[in-house]
Enzyme design. Structure first.
Site, PDB file in Angstrom:
ATOM      1  N   GLU A 177       0.741  -1.249   0.037  1.00  0.00           N
ATOM      2  CA  GLU A 177      -0.128   0.128  -0.027  1.00  0.00           C
ATOM      3  C   GLU A 177       0.902   1.118  -0.110  1.00  0.00           C
ATOM      4  O   GLU A 177       1.351   1.744   0.972  1.00  0.00           O
ATOM      5  CB  GLU A 177      -0.929  -0.079   1.045  1.00  0.00           C
ATOM      6  CG  GLU A 177      -1.651   1.341   1.243  1.00  0.00           C
ATOM      7  CD  GLU A 177      -2.690   1.246   2.370  1.00  0.00           C
ATOM      8  OE1 GLU A 177      -2.960   0.307   3.405  1.00  0.00           O
ATOM      9  OE2 GLU A 177      -3.613   2.359   2.445  1.00  0.00           O
ATOM     10  N   LYS A 219      -2.481  -1.943  -3.337  1.00  0.00           N
ATOM     11  CA  LYS A 219      -3.215  -1.012  -2.806  1.00  0.00           C
ATOM     12  C   LYS A 219      -3.020   0.458  -2.849  1.00  0.00           C
ATOM     13  O   LYS A 219      -2.345   0.904  -2.018  1.00  0.00           O
ATOM     14  CB  LYS A 219      -3.553  -1.467  -1.448  1.00  0.00           C
ATOM     15  CG  LYS A 219      -4.609  -0.409  -0.622  1.00  0.00           C
ATOM     16  CD  LYS A 219      -5.042  -1.221   0.828  1.00  0.00           C
ATOM     17  CE  LYS A 219      -6.156  -0.150   1.511  1.00  0.00           C
ATOM     18  NZ  LYS A 219      -6.777  -0.842   2.443  1.00  0.00           N
TER      19      LYS A 219
HETATM   20  P1  13P Z   1      -9.292   4.333   3.670  1.00  0.00           P
HETATM   21  O1  13P Z   1      -9.928   3.558   2.623  1.00  0.00           O
HETATM   22  O2  13P Z   1     -10.038   4.852   4.682  1.00  0.00           O
HETATM   23  O3  13P Z   1      -8.260   5.324   2.840  1.00  0.00           O
HETATM   24  O4  13P Z   1      -8.518   3.219   4.632  1.00  0.00           O
HETATM   25  C1  13P Z   1      -7.938   2.269   3.665  1.00  0.00           C
HETATM   26  C2  13P Z   1      -6.642   1.809   4.395  1.00  0.00           C
HETATM   27  O5  13P Z   1      -6.571   0.538   4.780  1.00  0.00           O
HETATM   28  C3  13P Z   1      -5.723   2.833   4.904  1.00  0.00           C
HETATM   29  O6  13P Z   1      -4.642   2.111   5.295  1.00  0.00           O
END
Ligand code: 13P
Length: 337
Positions: A177, A219
């Site tokens: 991510e 992500k």
């Molecule tokens: P949000 O969709 O609220 O950004 O959260 C996703 C997430 O896992 C952030 O690390």
């Protein structure tokens, strides 16, 4: 490492018409979500809230995986099963956030680096025993005229890649991510430029660490205007720019890209994902969601910590999950709201 095991997990998560629910808020973040609805951030309230989410009717029709916070994985539900097991019994794959949050990155002007690599293999082995089959590690990048610096991008990309390699060696699918934050007044063009550099270097480091791209989930943040930018880009611009930058930087071997919502409104996050899928039929990867706030905000609002609101709150999560599931197929429309 068993590559069959990783492949089986990917196949169960990367399903057209389904996405991931991110319910892995740290203690600090869940306290921030509970505060506006006057819910005390006690262990019991966190358990009640997460049990409410996971027992939503038909959740498994729209959600293939849920990311949990460490505490939640082993917490007992009222049925006696752990909350991880409650998901597993519905055919939803439990995952776990494994990073240990952000610290200042030395020799930068307030840029951050994500920590948590020390002892990670051992932690993963014990999470796996408790049922977790995938993991998440979040790195953040702030935009200004001079940020993110090369130092911040390379350091975070290296850590993301080390984390992903360690996960795969333990038979755990990594969610990688890289979040380019929406904070600031930058334009969508600036976000595109920064995101292209970030995604490019993340895949460079994944390659250096020998990460198997077929067995990971990306992500990313969408390419979007800064929250304070006076000229907000439309959904169509967001959809086209995001796909353009992903095509330039993400190898076709990656099976699925599941976006974070990052502070977008629930409706905007759904509309953007829908348009990406509707406007493109030639994509090498699935485009889906791994939303936290965009799935949970309406549910939290309806709940307010009261038992009598549980059905209404679950109805909100059901609705957002269903609409985002439709968006993964490009089949969402505003009328469905
Ligand atoms: P949000 O969709 O609220 O950004 O959260 C996703 C997430 O896992 C952030 O690390």
């Amino acid at each position: 490492m068993s590559s069959n095991e990783l492949q089986a997990t990917i196949q169960q998560i990367a399903v057209p018409g389904k996405g991931i629910l991110a319910a892995d808020e740290s203690m600090k973040t869940i306290a921030k979500r509970f505060a506006p609805i006057n819910v005390e951030c006690s262990e019991e309230n966190r358990r009640i809230y997460r049990e409410m989410l996971f027992t939503t009717n038909e959740l498994s029709s729209f959600i293939s995986g849920v990311i949990l916070f460490e505490e939640t994985l082993g917490q007992q539900s009222s049925s006696g099963d752990t909350l991880g097991k409650v998901l597993e019994k519905q055919g939803i794959v439990p995952g776990i956030k494994v990073d240990k949050g952000l610290i200042d990155l030395d020799n930068t002007d307030d840029e951050k680096v994500t920590q948590g690599l020390d002892g990670l293999a051992d932690r993963l082995a014990s999470y796996k025993e408790m049922g977790a089959r995938f993991a998440k590690w979040r790195a953040v990048f702030n935009i200004s005229d001079i940020k993110p610096t090369k130092r911040a991008i390379n350091t975070n990309a290296h850590n993301l890649a080390r984390y992903a390699a360690i996960c795969q060696s333990q038979g755990i699918v990594p969610i990688v991510e890289p979040e380019v934050l929406m904070d600031g007044s930058h334009t969508i063009e600036r976000c595109a430029k920064v995101s292209e550099s970030v995604f490019h270097l993340v895949f460079h480091h994944l390659h250096l660490q020998g990460v198997i791209l077929e067995h990971m989930i990306l992500k990313p943040s969408m390419i979007i205007s800064g929250a304070d930018c006076p000229q907000q880009a439309s959904s169509e611009q967001v959809a086209r720019e995001t796909v353009k930058i992903l095509k330039r930087t993400v190898p076709a071997a990656v099976p699925t890209i599941n976006f974070l919502s990052g502070g977008q409104s629930a409706e905007f996050a759904t509309e953007n994902l829908n348009l990406m899928n509707k406007l493109h039929d030639d994509l090498p990867w699935f485009l889906s969601f791994s939303y936290g706030r965009a799935l949970q905000a309406p549910c939290l609002d309806a709940w307010h910590g009261k038992d009598e609101n549980i059905a209404a709150a679950q109805e909100q999560l059901h609705k957002r999950s269903k609409l985002n599931a439709a968006a993964t197929l490009g089949e969402y429309s505003e009328g469905m709201e």
